[in-house]
Design a protein around this motif. Structure first.
Motif, PDB file in Angstrom:
ATOM      1  N   ALA A 193       0.833  -1.199   0.000  1.00 33.42           N
ATOM      2  CA  ALA A 193       0.000   0.000   0.000  1.00 33.42           C
ATOM      3  C   ALA A 193       0.866   1.246   0.000  1.00 33.42           C
ATOM      4  O   ALA A 193       2.035   1.229   0.387  1.00 33.42           O
ATOM      5  CB  ALA A 193      -0.903  -0.004   1.222  1.00 33.42           C
ATOM      6  N   VAL A 194       0.269   2.341  -0.427  1.00 30.30           N
ATOM      7  CA  VAL A 194       0.964   3.623  -0.434  1.00 30.30           C
ATOM      8  C   VAL A 194       1.366   3.985   0.998  1.00 30.30           C
ATOM      9  O   VAL A 194       0.577   3.878   1.935  1.00 30.30           O
ATOM     10  CB  VAL A 194       0.073   4.734  -1.024  1.00 30.30           C
ATOM     11  CG1 VAL A 194       0.740   6.093  -0.860  1.00 30.30           C
ATOM     12  CG2 VAL A 194      -0.210   4.444  -2.496  1.00 30.30           C
ATOM     13  N   ASN A 195       2.605   4.398   1.170  1.00 29.32           N
ATOM     14  CA  ASN A 195       3.118   4.807   2.482  1.00 29.32           C
ATOM     15  C   ASN A 195       2.721   6.267   2.718  1.00 29.32           C
ATOM     16  O   ASN A 195       3.443   7.194   2.359  1.00 29.32           O
ATOM     17  CB  ASN A 195       4.641   4.644   2.504  1.00 29.32           C
ATOM     18  CG  ASN A 195       5.237   4.900   3.870  1.00 29.32           C
ATOM     19  OD1 ASN A 195       4.673   5.638   4.685  1.00 29.32           O
ATOM     20  ND2 ASN A 195       6.392   4.302   4.124  1.00 29.32           N
ATOM     21  N   PHE A 222      22.472   1.444   9.814  1.00 32.34           N
ATOM     22  CA  PHE A 222      21.355   0.496   9.893  1.00 32.34           C
ATOM     23  C   PHE A 222      21.470  -0.586   8.826  1.00 32.34           C
ATOM     24  O   PHE A 222      21.224  -1.769   9.084  1.00 32.34           O
ATOM     25  CB  PHE A 222      20.025   1.244   9.738  1.00 32.34           C
ATOM     26  CG  PHE A 222      19.694   2.146  10.885  1.00 32.34           C
ATOM     27  CD1 PHE A 222      19.115   1.645  12.040  1.00 32.34           C
ATOM     28  CD2 PHE A 222      19.970   3.499  10.822  1.00 32.34           C
ATOM     29  CE1 PHE A 222      18.807   2.477  13.109  1.00 32.34           C
ATOM     30  CE2 PHE A 222      19.670   4.349  11.881  1.00 32.34           C
ATOM     31  CZ  PHE A 222      19.087   3.836  13.030  1.00 32.34           C
ATOM     32  N   ALA A 223      21.844  -0.185   7.619  1.00 32.61           N
ATOM     33  CA  ALA A 223      21.979  -1.163   6.535  1.00 32.61           C
ATOM     34  C   ALA A 223      23.154  -2.108   6.795  1.00 32.61           C
ATOM     35  O   ALA A 223      23.057  -3.321   6.558  1.00 32.61           O
ATOM     36  CB  ALA A 223      22.161  -0.440   5.204  1.00 32.61           C
ATOM     37  N   PHE A 224      24.255  -1.567   7.284  1.00 29.03           N
ATOM     38  CA  PHE A 224      25.442  -2.376   7.567  1.00 29.03           C
ATOM     39  C   PHE A 224      25.151  -3.478   8.584  1.00 29.03           C
ATOM     40  O   PHE A 224      25.652  -4.597   8.473  1.00 29.03           O
ATOM     41  CB  PHE A 224      26.560  -1.487   8.113  1.00 29.03           C
ATOM     42  CG  PHE A 224      27.730  -1.368   7.190  1.00 29.03           C
ATOM     43  CD1 PHE A 224      28.262  -2.482   6.559  1.00 29.03           C
ATOM     44  CD2 PHE A 224      28.321  -0.137   6.959  1.00 29.03           C
ATOM     45  CE1 PHE A 224      29.350  -2.368   5.711  1.00 29.03           C
ATOM     46  CE2 PHE A 224      29.407  -0.002   6.116  1.00 29.03           C
ATOM     47  CZ  PHE A 224      29.928  -1.131   5.495  1.00 29.03           C
ATOM     48  N   LEU A 236      16.121   0.091  -2.783  1.00 27.04           N
ATOM     49  CA  LEU A 236      15.875  -1.206  -2.142  1.00 27.04           C
ATOM     50  C   LEU A 236      16.631  -1.322  -0.817  1.00 27.04           C
ATOM     51  O   LEU A 236      16.104  -1.850   0.172  1.00 27.04           O
ATOM     52  CB  LEU A 236      16.279  -2.349  -3.072  1.00 27.04           C
ATOM     53  CG  LEU A 236      15.322  -2.682  -4.221  1.00 27.04           C
ATOM     54  CD1 LEU A 236      15.899  -3.802  -5.079  1.00 27.04           C
ATOM     55  CD2 LEU A 236      13.939  -3.054  -3.722  1.00 27.04           C
ATOM     56  N   VAL A 237      17.871  -0.849  -0.808  1.00 29.63           N
ATOM     57  CA  VAL A 237      18.645  -0.865   0.436  1.00 29.63           C
ATOM     58  C   VAL A 237      17.953  -0.011   1.492  1.00 29.63           C
ATOM     59  O   VAL A 237      17.829  -0.408   2.662  1.00 29.63           O
ATOM     60  CB  VAL A 237      20.083  -0.372   0.187  1.00 29.63           C
ATOM     61  CG1 VAL A 237      20.812  -0.127   1.512  1.00 29.63           C
ATOM     62  CG2 VAL A 237      20.855  -1.380  -0.656  1.00 29.63           C
ATOM     63  N   LEU A 238      17.484   1.170   1.098  1.00 26.71           N
ATOM     64  CA  LEU A 238      16.795   2.047   2.045  1.00 26.71           C
ATOM     65  C   LEU A 238      15.494   1.415   2.550  1.00 26.71           C
ATOM     66  O   LEU A 238      15.167   1.494   3.737  1.00 26.71           O
ATOM     67  CB  LEU A 238      16.480   3.390   1.387  1.00 26.71           C
ATOM     68  CG  LEU A 238      17.678   4.268   1.003  1.00 26.71           C
ATOM     69  CD1 LEU A 238      17.196   5.514   0.270  1.00 26.71           C
ATOM     70  CD2 LEU A 238      18.487   4.662   2.227  1.00 26.71           C
ATOM     71  N   PRO A 256      15.168   0.897   9.069  1.00 30.12           N
ATOM     72  CA  PRO A 256      13.825   1.160   9.613  1.00 30.12           C
ATOM     73  C   PRO A 256      13.046   2.125   8.719  1.00 30.12           C
ATOM     74  O   PRO A 256      13.624   2.866   7.919  1.00 30.12           O
ATOM     75  CB  PRO A 256      14.123   1.800  10.982  1.00 30.12           C
ATOM     76  CG  PRO A 256      15.514   1.392  11.308  1.00 30.12           C
ATOM     77  CD  PRO A 256      16.238   1.266  10.009  1.00 30.12           C
ATOM     78  N   LYS A 257      11.733   2.135   8.879  1.00 27.72           N
ATOM     79  CA  LYS A 257      10.864   2.942   8.020  1.00 27.72           C
ATOM     80  C   LYS A 257      11.234   4.422   8.062  1.00 27.72           C
ATOM     81  O   LYS A 257      11.310   5.081   7.022  1.00 27.72           O
ATOM     82  CB  LYS A 257       9.396   2.773   8.445  1.00 27.72           C
ATOM     83  CG  LYS A 257       8.791   1.426   8.085  1.00 27.72           C
ATOM     84  CD  LYS A 257       8.648   1.266   6.585  1.00 27.72           C
ATOM     85  CE  LYS A 257       7.999  -0.074   6.234  1.00 27.72           C
ATOM     86  NZ  LYS A 257       7.961  -0.308   4.777  1.00 27.72           N
ATOM     87  N   PHE A 258      11.468   4.952   9.273  1.00 27.21           N
ATOM     88  CA  PHE A 258      11.747   6.388   9.363  1.00 27.21           C
ATOM     89  C   PHE A 258      13.062   6.733   8.676  1.00 27.21           C
ATOM     90  O   PHE A 258      13.216   7.816   8.095  1.00 27.21           O
ATOM     91  CB  PHE A 258      11.759   6.848  10.830  1.00 27.21           C
ATOM     92  CG  PHE A 258      13.022   6.540  11.580  1.00 27.21           C
ATOM     93  CD1 PHE A 258      14.039   7.492  11.662  1.00 27.21           C
ATOM     94  CD2 PHE A 258      13.203   5.319  12.200  1.00 27.21           C
ATOM     95  CE1 PHE A 258      15.203   7.215  12.363  1.00 27.21           C
ATOM     96  CE2 PHE A 258      14.366   5.029  12.900  1.00 27.21           C
ATOM     97  CZ  PHE A 258      15.372   5.989  12.984  1.00 27.21           C
ATOM     98  N   VAL A 259      14.012   5.815   8.703  1.00 28.13           N
ATOM     99  CA  VAL A 259      15.300   6.051   8.043  1.00 28.13           C
ATOM    100  C   VAL A 259      15.130   6.023   6.523  1.00 28.13           C
ATOM    101  O   VAL A 259      15.720   6.839   5.802  1.00 28.13           O
ATOM    102  CB  VAL A 259      16.338   5.001   8.487  1.00 28.13           C
ATOM    103  CG1 VAL A 259      17.644   5.174   7.705  1.00 28.13           C
ATOM    104  CG2 VAL A 259      16.607   5.126   9.976  1.00 28.13           C
ATOM    105  N   SER A 260      14.323   5.087   6.036  1.00 28.57           N
ATOM    106  CA  SER A 260      14.109   5.009   4.584  1.00 28.57           C
ATOM    107  C   SER A 260      13.423   6.267   4.062  1.00 28.57           C
ATOM    108  O   SER A 260      13.724   6.732   2.953  1.00 28.57           O
ATOM    109  CB  SER A 260      13.288   3.769   4.227  1.00 28.57           C
ATOM    110  OG  SER A 260      11.963   3.856   4.706  1.00 28.57           O
ATOM    111  N   ILE A 261      12.520   6.838   4.859  1.00 24.83           N
ATOM    112  CA  ILE A 261      11.845   8.070   4.441  1.00 24.83           C
ATOM    113  C   ILE A 261      12.830   9.229   4.392  1.00 24.83           C
ATOM    114  O   ILE A 261      12.831  10.039   3.458  1.00 24.83           O
ATOM    115  CB  ILE A 261      10.683   8.403   5.397  1.00 24.83           C
ATOM    116  CG1 ILE A 261       9.617   7.308   5.334  1.00 24.83           C
ATOM    117  CG2 ILE A 261      10.070   9.759   5.042  1.00 24.83           C
ATOM    118  CD1 ILE A 261       9.062   7.044   3.965  1.00 24.83           C
ATOM    119  N   ILE A 262      13.709   9.302   5.402  1.00 28.06           N
ATOM    120  CA  ILE A 262      14.738  10.354   5.399  1.00 28.06           C
ATOM    121  C   ILE A 262      15.681  10.159   4.209  1.00 28.06           C
ATOM    122  O   ILE A 262      16.096  11.119   3.560  1.00 28.06           O
ATOM    123  CB  ILE A 262      15.514  10.348   6.727  1.00 28.06           C
ATOM    124  CG1 ILE A 262      14.572  10.723   7.877  1.00 28.06           C
ATOM    125  CG2 ILE A 262      16.697  11.309   6.671  1.00 28.06           C
ATOM    126  CD1 ILE A 262      15.187  10.599   9.243  1.00 28.06           C
TER     127      ILE A 262
END
Length: 528
Positions: free
Chosen positions: A2-4, A199-201, A306-308, A313-319
């Protein structure tokens, strides 16, 4: 998926902030009808602001997404653009910034039109236009992919909305709006990407990059040595004759500032590349089938988003998405302004309507922003590869425009006959090599041609032949006219013995040059 909506609201807030900064900066040009003020911010860009806008202009969405894509696809051996573009800024600072700023030009094409004539300048504009359009399209394509992965938003919608916002504040604020928004965008980009990396590491599905070094380093194949050399030279030297770069150099308060901006910009570009390199290596070290993505990556264009999306976490991917948006807009607005500046001044003013007022030229520039923005959007929607567009944007600039730039700055005897001959020959040799991205089949089989693949460095060959033709033909026509082998009436381009320069345009440029030099040194000789 779904749309975020939470992410969409955050991104909308970011866009509103950027738009507000751009609109605020545009108040500096309210009621102003001076080309210098709108296109070059009154040649009043300070050192710190200049460094920020120089870095932000180069570090676009294509730069950060494309770097991650290339590391994932082919490894560090073939991820050449970040290093080459950074070095090109240093070369420009050493050999071109001082001369161009001292002469008080308004656009990159000014010296070409003074030396080779208005018409030849118009032909060279077409090459610059192709480079700028491809670059802008690469930027917008990167944004579309990122939006579609993180927010599950149709990529075309993201491309159109983002481009329209960038065009809106550029439309009325010119370089002031572009420079001020660049500061905000660069800060967002830096913190957004670096925040995502820890976070990704540490994600459980990521293997140590030390163990996967053989993958992300890439492999070397001697068979492609010529292609590698071709690409590195194309990016290095093809990264020199760009209006975005010279627009910042020509807007600097002084020659010294222009050069420092170049060197600092090179360092900044390399620093801003590091997060993308790391994200690319993380992507190669991830067991994607174990993540929520549940499959291997089949489209490398979406490596960074994709990495983001799946390793942070969701908040990090949005940033992180905000960082990509920042990178895209910081380069898209600069590119569109650059194209429009050249068109309005060098094509409309010098070719179409030579008596046009400055106010009229500015309005043509604003209309051009909309038109060229629309073209970039269309190309971004229809072409697939981000990194492919990133390479292609320097291609024709390298083969045709680079030799001509060197000649107008350093070689006195070159003339329109040589310029036109070099243009035609360079174009034929480059198109003859074909271009897979544009579905253009080769009609010249260079040495080592293998099953439709050009293994010979044909771009560099085309550039060198173009350069040689420029010098030899120029010298030939200079000789046959000055030695009266041909009557001067045959000097149809009026550039050797039957000279009829564009006196009005030349004097305008010289007056600007004198005014600038007087600001820096009141005792300077003002003789024209």
């Amino acid at each position: 998926m779904a749309v975020n909506w939470g992410g969409l609201i955050c991104v909308a807030g970011f866009y509103v902030t950027i738009l507000a900064v751009g609109v605020y900066a545009s108040t500096k040009t309210k009621g102003i009808t001076s080309i210098n003020e709108v296109m070059l911010a009154g040649r009043n860009i300070g050192l710190l602001l200049g460094v920020f806008t120089m870095i932000a202009t180069w570090v676009g969405g294509g730069y950060i997404n494309g770097t991650a894509q290339s590391v994932y696809d082919t490894g560090l051996w073939w991820t050449l653009a970040p290093f080459a573009y950074s070095c090109s800024l240093i070369i420009n600072g050493l050999f071109f910034a001082k001369t161009m700023r001292e002469q008080g030009y308004v656009t990159l094409l000014d010296p070409f039109q003074i030396k080779f004539g208005r018409g030849m300048g118009g032909l060279l504009f077409l090459v610059a236009l192709c480079g700028e359009i491809f670059y802008c399209s690469a930027i917008l394509t990167a944004l579309g992919y990122t939006f579609s992965v993180i927010l599950d938003i149709e990529s075309n919608i993201a491309i159109i909305v983002s481009a329209c916002i960038a065009m809106s504040y550029t439309l009325f604020g010119g370089l002031y709006s572009v420079a001020y928004t660049d500061v905000v965008q660069l800060v967002c980009l830096f913190f957004g990407l670096w925040l995502a990396i820890p976070f990704a590491f540490t994600n459980e599905h990521v293997t140590s990059i030390v163990e996967t070094s053989s993958t992300w380093r890439g492999t070397w194949d001697n068979r492609y040595a010529g292609v590698w050399c071709d690409y590195i030279l194309q990016l290095l030297l093809g990264g020199l004759p760009w209006q975005e770069y010279f627009q910042r150099v020509l807007s600097a308060k002084s020659v010294r500032n222009a050069q420092i901006m170049s060197y600092a910009g090179a360092i900044g570009c390399l620093i801003m590349t590091i997060p993308s390199f790391i994200i690319g290596t993380i992507a190669t070290s991830t067991n994607w089938t174990a993540t929520e993505y549940k499959q291997e990556i089949t489209d490398s264009n979406i490596v960074l988003p994709l990495v983001l999306q799946y390793l942070t976490p969701k908040f990090v991917s949005i940033i992180g998405l905000g960082a990509v948006c920042a990178a895209v807009m910081s380069s898209a607005d600069s590119t569109i302004l650059s194209i429009s500046s050249m068109f309005s001044r060098n094509i409309y003013k010098h070719l179409i309507k030579q008596n046009a007022s400055e106010k009229e030229v500015i309005w043509v520039m604003r209309i051009s922003i909309i038109v060229f923005g629309a073209i970039s959007i269309t190309l971004a929607i229809t072409v697939d590869s981000i990194y492919g567009l990133f390479y292609l944007c320097t291609d024709f600039v390298y083969v045709i425009l680079f030799p001509q730039l060197v000649s107008v700055v350093y070689i006195d005897f070159t003339n329109t006959y040589g310029s036109l001959s070099a243009y035609i020959i360079g174009l034929i040799l480059r198109l003859g090599g074909g271009e897979q991205l544009l579905k253009l089949e080769p009609f010249i089989e260079y040495p080592f041609f293998d099953n439709g693949e050009q293994l010979f460095p044909f771009r560099t060959f085309a550039m060198l032949i173009s350069f040689m033709i420029l010098i030899l033909v120029s010298r030939l026509f200079q000789y046959i006219f000055t030695k009266e082998i041909l009557d001067k009436k045959w000097d149809v381009f009026k550039c050797v013995v039957n000279i009829q320069r564009e006196v009005e345009d030349t004097l305008k440029i010289k007056y600007v040059h004198v005014a600038d030099r007087l600001d820096e040194n009141p005792s300077v000789d003002t003789t024209l």
